[in-house]
Design a protein around this motif. Structure first.
Motif, short mmCIF file in Angstrom:
data_model
loop_
_atom_site.label_atom_id
_atom_site.label_comp_id
_atom_site.label_asym_id
_atom_site.label_seq_id
_atom_site.Cartn_x
_atom_site.Cartn_y
_atom_site.Cartn_z
N SER A 175 46.45 36.41 54.45
CA SER A 175 45.03 36.68 54.62
C SER A 175 44.85 37.46 55.93
N ASN A 176 44.89 38.78 55.81
CA ASN A 176 44.96 39.64 57.00
C ASN A 176 43.68 40.45 57.26
N ALA A 177 42.83 40.60 56.23
CA ALA A 177 41.63 41.45 56.38
C ALA A 177 40.78 40.94 57.54
N ALA A 200 45.34 44.05 48.58
CA ALA A 200 43.91 43.89 48.31
C ALA A 200 43.12 44.38 49.50
N ASP A 201 42.06 45.13 49.23
CA ASP A 201 41.26 45.66 50.34
C ASP A 201 39.89 46.08 49.81
N ALA A 202 38.90 46.07 50.72
CA ALA A 202 37.58 46.60 50.39
C ALA A 202 37.68 48.11 50.12
N LYS A 244 40.77 45.92 44.39
CA LYS A 244 39.56 45.96 45.24
C LYS A 244 39.09 44.54 45.48
N PHE A 245 38.68 44.27 46.72
CA PHE A 245 38.45 42.88 47.09
C PHE A 245 37.60 42.80 48.34
N ASP A 246 36.64 41.89 48.34
CA ASP A 246 35.86 41.62 49.55
C ASP A 246 36.24 40.24 50.07
N ALA A 247 36.86 40.21 51.25
CA ALA A 247 37.34 38.94 51.82
C ALA A 247 36.21 37.97 52.13
N GLY A 248 34.98 38.47 52.15
CA GLY A 248 33.84 37.61 52.47
C GLY A 248 33.21 36.95 51.26
N GLY A 269 46.43 50.02 58.93
CA GLY A 269 46.74 49.24 60.12
C GLY A 269 47.89 48.25 59.94
N ILE A 270 47.66 47.03 60.42
CA ILE A 270 48.70 45.99 60.38
C ILE A 270 49.07 45.66 58.93
N GLY A 271 48.07 45.62 58.04
CA GLY A 271 48.33 45.28 56.63
C GLY A 271 49.28 46.26 55.97
N ALA A 304 31.28 36.79 68.66
CA ALA A 304 31.49 36.34 67.28
C ALA A 304 32.96 36.51 66.86
N TYR A 305 33.57 37.60 67.31
CA TYR A 305 35.00 37.82 67.01
C TYR A 305 35.83 36.70 67.63
N THR A 306 35.57 36.39 68.91
CA THR A 306 36.34 35.35 69.61
C THR A 306 36.20 33.99 68.91
N PRO A 354 48.08 38.78 67.49
CA PRO A 354 48.40 39.91 68.36
C PRO A 354 47.28 40.16 69.36
N GLN A 355 47.61 40.90 70.41
CA GLN A 355 46.59 41.41 71.31
C GLN A 355 46.28 42.83 70.80
N ALA A 356 46.35 43.84 71.64
CA ALA A 356 45.96 45.17 71.18
C ALA A 356 47.04 45.82 70.30
N VAL A 357 46.61 46.33 69.14
CA VAL A 357 47.51 47.03 68.22
C VAL A 357 46.82 48.34 67.82
N GLN A 358 47.60 49.42 67.79
CA GLN A 358 47.01 50.74 67.56
C GLN A 358 46.57 50.90 66.10
N THR A 359 45.32 50.53 65.81
CA THR A 359 44.77 50.65 64.46
C THR A 359 43.32 51.13 64.57
N ARG A 360 42.71 51.35 63.41
CA ARG A 360 41.30 51.78 63.38
C ARG A 360 40.41 50.73 64.06
N THR A 368 35.14 33.18 65.82
CA THR A 368 35.67 33.06 64.46
C THR A 368 37.20 33.13 64.44
N LYS A 369 37.78 33.89 65.37
CA LYS A 369 39.25 33.95 65.42
C LYS A 369 39.83 32.64 65.96
N HIS A 370 39.10 31.95 66.85
CA HIS A 370 39.53 30.60 67.26
C HIS A 370 39.54 29.68 66.05
N1 LIG Z 1 44.22 46.04 66.03
C1 LIG Z 1 44.19 45.06 66.91
O1 LIG Z 1 44.21 45.30 68.13
C2 LIG Z 1 44.16 43.62 66.45
C3 LIG Z 1 44.42 42.62 67.39
C4 LIG Z 1 44.39 41.30 66.99
C5 LIG Z 1 44.12 40.97 65.67
N2 LIG Z 1 43.86 41.97 64.77
C6 LIG Z 1 43.56 41.56 63.40
O2 LIG Z 1 44.47 42.19 62.53
C7 LIG Z 1 43.91 42.26 61.22
C8 LIG Z 1 44.12 43.65 60.65
O3 LIG Z 1 43.34 44.57 61.43
P1 LIG Z 1 43.87 46.03 61.84
O4 LIG Z 1 43.95 46.06 63.31
O5 LIG Z 1 45.05 46.40 61.03
O6 LIG Z 1 42.58 46.90 61.48
P2 LIG Z 1 42.31 47.99 60.33
O7 LIG Z 1 40.86 48.30 60.45
O8 LIG Z 1 43.30 49.09 60.42
O9 LIG Z 1 42.62 47.18 58.99
C9 LIG Z 1 41.75 46.20 58.51
C10 LIG Z 1 41.73 46.31 57.00
O10 LIG Z 1 40.90 45.26 56.50
C11 LIG Z 1 40.04 45.82 55.51
N3 LIG Z 1 38.82 45.01 55.44
C12 LIG Z 1 37.86 44.85 56.37
N4 LIG Z 1 36.90 44.03 55.92
C13 LIG Z 1 37.27 43.65 54.67
C14 LIG Z 1 36.70 42.80 53.70
N5 LIG Z 1 35.52 42.17 53.91
N6 LIG Z 1 37.35 42.63 52.53
C15 LIG Z 1 38.54 43.25 52.31
N7 LIG Z 1 39.12 44.08 53.18
C16 LIG Z 1 38.49 44.28 54.36
C17 LIG Z 1 39.76 47.24 55.98
O11 LIG Z 1 39.31 48.07 54.91
C18 LIG Z 1 41.11 47.64 56.53
O12 LIG Z 1 41.95 48.23 55.55
C19 LIG Z 1 42.44 41.84 61.38
O13 LIG Z 1 42.28 40.50 60.95
C20 LIG Z 1 42.21 41.96 62.87
O14 LIG Z 1 41.17 41.11 63.32
C21 LIG Z 1 43.88 43.28 65.13
#
Ligand SMILES: NC(=O)c1ccc[n+]([C@@H]2O[C@H](COP(=O)([O-])OP(=O)(O)OC[C@H]3O[C@@H](n4cnc5c(N)ncnc54)[C@H](O)[C@@H]3O)[C@@H](O)[C@H]2O)c1
Length: 262
Positions: A84-86, A36-38, A56-60, A16-18, A149-151, A180-186, A153-155
């Motif tokens: 910090s994008n996860a 870094a990613d889960a 390998k990494f858990d952001a939580g 996705g965005i990362g 919860a998304y709204t 961002p608003q809507a982005v074409q990702t999983r 925590t993102k605030h």
């Molecule tokens: N896609 C959208 O429309 C959109 C809009 C606004 C904000 N965002 C934000 O953009 C960021 C990236 O999301 P994306 O859209 O690219 O989605 P994505 O699912 O393609 O990518 C998210 C990545 O984060 C990783 N991830 C998830 N939980 C994790 C954890 N606990 N530890 C480590 N890695 C973890 C996933 O494995 C994945 O690779 C997120 O913070 C999301 O909230 C996305």
């Protein structure tokens, strides 16, 4: 900040965005990038494609944030940019969202940024500066009708960025928050599958590609702007929210009610 020659750590970089950020930062001439990613396999694939390093990494988990920072510093020297994008979509639900999910989203979307800054602010201050970035969302400035919860925590993620920027700017620390608003990702695909409210927002906003967000990020970081808004209409709706809150709420209700009626 110019990204040429910089050591950059990106979380959630497996897709996705990362992934788009890794690609874009590589083109900018970053000196070293840690992805870094889960999802370790995904992170390895991205790292192999762009000559980066996977972790390998858990952001939580605070221990994983600490471990990531130590790993990157040992491998490449001081970190110039910590991104910090996860993030996760979380449930399409309101107050009935289970406490465990609230806790998971709070840790990933808020505490992860706090834990990183706890370690990096002193180090970056000592080094004369550095850059902290988090990916929040337009939901962090406005609202995501389907997902409470998304709204919320993102605030909080926006507040973390603003607080750090206000407090440590004079130490040479720069902070950005990507909304961002809507982005074409999983993540978007999953949100669309869960709720019609999400589709209303997407239809109203238009969908960007991850590369569009990465482009806006490079431009925003170059200007050292706190808010990076890849969708131009988000700023317009923030103005409406600030100047006529009731009208803004009514416009969101119309979207939600339109979704519910279908
Ligand atoms: N896609 C959208 O429309 C959109 C809009 C606004 C904000 N965002 C934000 O953009 C960021 C990236 O999301 P994306 O859209 O690219 O989605 P994505 O699912 O393609 O990518 C998210 C990545 O984060 C990783 N991830 C998830 N939980 C994790 C954890 N606990 N530890 C480590 N890695 C973890 C996933 O494995 C994945 O690779 C997120 O913070 C999301 O909230 C996305």
């Amino acid at each position: 900040m110019e990204l040429h020659g910089k050591h950059i750590v990106i979380t959630g970089g497996a897709g996705g965005i990362g992934r788009a950020l890794v690609e874009r930062f590589t083109r900018e001439g970053a000196r070293a990038i840690v992805v870094a990613d889960a999802d370790l396999e995904g992170a390895r694939a991205v790292a192999a494609e762009f000559g980066a390093t996977a972790r390998k990494f858990d952001a939580g988990l605070e221990s994983d944030v600490t471990g990531l920072i130590d790993f990157a510093t040992e491998a490449n020297g001081p970190i110039d940019v910590y991104f910090s994008n996860a993030g996760v979509g979380g449930p399409a639900a309101g107050p009935e969202t289970p406490d465990g999910e609230w806790d998971r989203l709070w840790r990933i979307h808020v505490m992860s940024h706090v834990w990183a800054s706890r370690i990096l602010v002193p180090r970056m201050t000592e080094a004369g500066g550095g850059y902290l970035v988090n990916t929040s969302s337009a939901a962090g400035l406005l609202i995501q009708p389907s997902a409470m919860a998304y709204t919320v925590t993102k605030h909080a993620a926006v507040s973390v960025a603003e607080w750090l920027s206000m407090t440590y700017h004079h130490n040479g620390i720069r902070v950005s928050c990507v909304c961002p608003q809507a982005v074409q990702t999983r993540l978007l695909d999953e949100a669309m599958g869960q709720s019609s409210g999400a589709s209303e927002v997407v239809a109203a906003a238009g969908v960007l590609q991850p590369a569009d967000v990465a482009e806006a990020v490079v431009e925003g970081m170059r200007a050292e702007r706190l808010l990076i808004l890849p969708h131009k209409d988000v700023a317009e709706r923030m103005v409406l929210r600030a100047t006529d809150h009731e009208a803004w709420l009514a416009s969101v209700r119309t979207l939600v009610e339109g979704g519910a009626a279908r």
